[in-house]
Write a protein that holds these residues in place. Structure first.
Motif: not given
Length: 559
Positions: A266-268, A309-310, A322-326
């Motif tokens: 998770l990355h923000a 993308l906000w 905010v990004t989610q990667v397996d």
């Protein structure tokens, strides 16, 4: 059914005990063993009813959006399908207007309005269990999705790719097609829907229980299809769903649905509006659109990444991502790094930790460096990092659009114009631009009633307010913004080479209003594209009296 952009809720009641039948049932954290068939046949007694004067009444006549309230004669909280059928039959016999609440998150007044006389509240039907009769995991329609995640994953190590907001009920969320952070990797939630149980009302006014599956020979198969994106509140009361992925074999529940990643990254991050010139804003938005346009089809490592993308109003101070990667796939960190490089290419503004709320989500400064988390922990974290869902004072309005490719310059100019307006000061005002494509687009547009299988991403306009004096400017801002973006296509995202309609789970009554929709394209084409005529046939077959209806419900065919 009430519905929302993608939601989940946690409610850990510890109940259980033994009952007749052999299906394993998980309720809260305890196991019990009633079968689906036994449950349908044996109601537990009279349905719980709440009327005016009961201290619970005020809590049950409003949902999440405080713009809408009802004053019904009663609220019926059903626990079994038999009770649902009896409530529906009584309403039909008495000529009472009935609406259905699953989670209470419908953006419009489909459930809570001045006409409703009986509200059928499904929130007590919230069990998740394996049904050996259907060889599928059964989820009752009042379940809330974080509960579903926890029950499925803790018990069998599987999931369904549903939504993120922690309070939304399954009934409306699934019926409208669903979306979530695993969509590019696993598709939409309805891509794993095997069957549905619905209480319908026939032409003679008799309420009956229909079970429909995706089996080719099922005589009710069209009723199943209608609930794979046809929207809630259209055909009857959904009481339970059965989930089993296409092609799954055997009888082990752990093999019948997809397994989520054991861990995710998770990355923000955020960019300050103070440094965001019009050109820089355009570069950021184009970069997001270009990456998703390039990765619209499935079959690459980028299926394992989903991002939001906000694009906040400048009064929020920042724009966020905010990004989610397996995290379990090879080179997961490289997938994330390459994505972030693509998003920031040519953008000479340093990104910062996300220290302020973004639209409906809270600040996430702890994710400035990508954080590896167990999947269920991450789902709970993302799902509950949403302060607007816990604020009982907020009113709101929403609009949506699917994009097939990068926003045109004229659209981006309108985004910048309205996000930098000075007549509105509201940090919650934003457009949430979310990943689509990947495995979502591996399914044919007509295979389900969710037809938007050629979109690269979707955009959701939204804002919240509590002061009644703020309502006029809030509605004016969102309408002028939306209609300004789509000025060349009659104020709405028509089906063309750029846009691909709107999302039925973000219902927008303005799409039906010729004052705001001057395109000549009806609201139902924006939601359902070419599938509306088929939905009308289902309506005629299963709700010929139009007993279940709301402001944008599927209409009976003319003939």
């Amino acid at each position: 059914m009430a519905r929302h952009a993608e939601g989940i809720h946690r409610r850990n009641f510890l109940t259980g005990g033994a009952a007749a039948g052999g299906a394993a049932l998980l309720t809260g954290t305890a196991l019990a063993t009633p079968s689906a068939a036994a449950d349908r046949a044996a109601p537990t007694g009279p349905v719980t009813t709440v009327a005016p004067g009961d201290k619970r009444y005020q809590d049950l006549v409003q949902g999440w959006n405080q713009r809408w309230a009802a004053a019904p004669e009663k609220i019926c909280l059903a626990e079994t399908t038999a009770q649902v059928r009896s409530v529906v039959q009584a309403a039909v016999n008495a000529g009472k207007r009935l609406t259905v609440r699953s989670g209470g998150h419908c953006f419009e007044d489909w459930v809570f309005n001045s006409d409703v006389q009986v509200i059928l509240d499904m929130t007590r039907m919230d069990r998740v269990y394996f049904d050996p009769d259907k060889n599928a995991v059964c989820v009752e329609a009042g379940s809330q999705v974080l509960n579903v995640y926890e029950r499925m994953y803790r018990t069998w190590g599987v999931t369904i790719p549903a939504g993120t907001c922690f309070q939304v009920g399954v009934g409306g969320h699934v019926s409208g097609g669903g979306w979530g952070l695993l969509c590019r990797q696993l598709g939409l939630v309805v891509d794993h829907l095997y069957g549905v149980e619905v209480v319908c009302v026939g032409a003679d006014g008799t309420a009956s229980v229909k079970v429909a599956t995706r089996e080719p020979g099922d005589p009710n198969r069209d009723l199943w299809w209608a609930h794979t994106g046809g929207g809630g509140g259209n055909f009857g009361v959904v009481t339970r769903f059965w989930f089993r992925s296409p092609g799954a074999t055997g009888t082990n529940p752990a093999k019948l649905l997809p397994q989520p990643p054991a861990e995710v990254l998770l990355h923000a991050t955020a960019w300050p509006w103070a440094d965001m010139t019009k050109d820089r804003f355009a570069r950021l938005v184009k970069n997001f659109g270009d990456w998703h346009t390039k990765n619209i089809k499935s079959g690459t490592v980028n299926d394992n990444l989903t991002s939001v993308l906000w694009l906040n109003h400048k009064s929020a101070g920042y724009i966020g991502l905010v990004t989610q990667v397996d995290a379990t796939v090879p080179d997961a960190q490289k997938i994330l790094n390459d994505y972030l490089s693509a998003i920031t290419a040519g953008l000479d503004v340093a990104n910062e930790p996300m220290t302020t709320p973004m639209g409906e989500v809270a600040a996430m400064p702890e994710l400035a460096a990508p954080r590896r988390m167990p999947w269920l922990q991450a789902a709970r974290y993302i799902g509950t990092t949403n302060p607007t869902l816990n604020d009982p004072s907020l009113k709101s309005d929403f609009k949506s659009a699917y994009y097939r490719k990068t926003l045109p310059t004229a659209h981006i100019d309108e985004f910048y114009k309205h996000l930098t307006r000075d007549d509105l000061v509201n940090p919650t005002a934003a457009v949430q631009v979310s990943s689509f494509g990947g495995q979502v687009n591996a399914v044919a547009p007509d295979a389900t009633a969710a037809p938007h299988r050629e979109a690269a991403f979707k955009a959701a306009w939204g804002l919240w307010w509590s002061d009644p004096a703020a309502e006029d400017i809030s509605l004016r801002w969102i309408r002028e913004f939306y209609h300004g973006v789509f000025a060349d296509t009659g104020g709405v995202p028509v089906i063309n080479d750029v846009t691909d309609g709107a999302y039925v789970n973000y219902p927008d009554i303005d799409l039906s209003d010729p004052q705001y929709n001057t395109s000549g394209v009806p609201w139902h084409e924006l939601y359902y594209k070419g599938g509306y005529a088929r939905l009308q046939k289902v309506k005629k077959a299963y709700d010929p009296r139009d007993f279940f209806h709301h402001g944008q419900s599927v209409k009976l065919p003319a003939t």
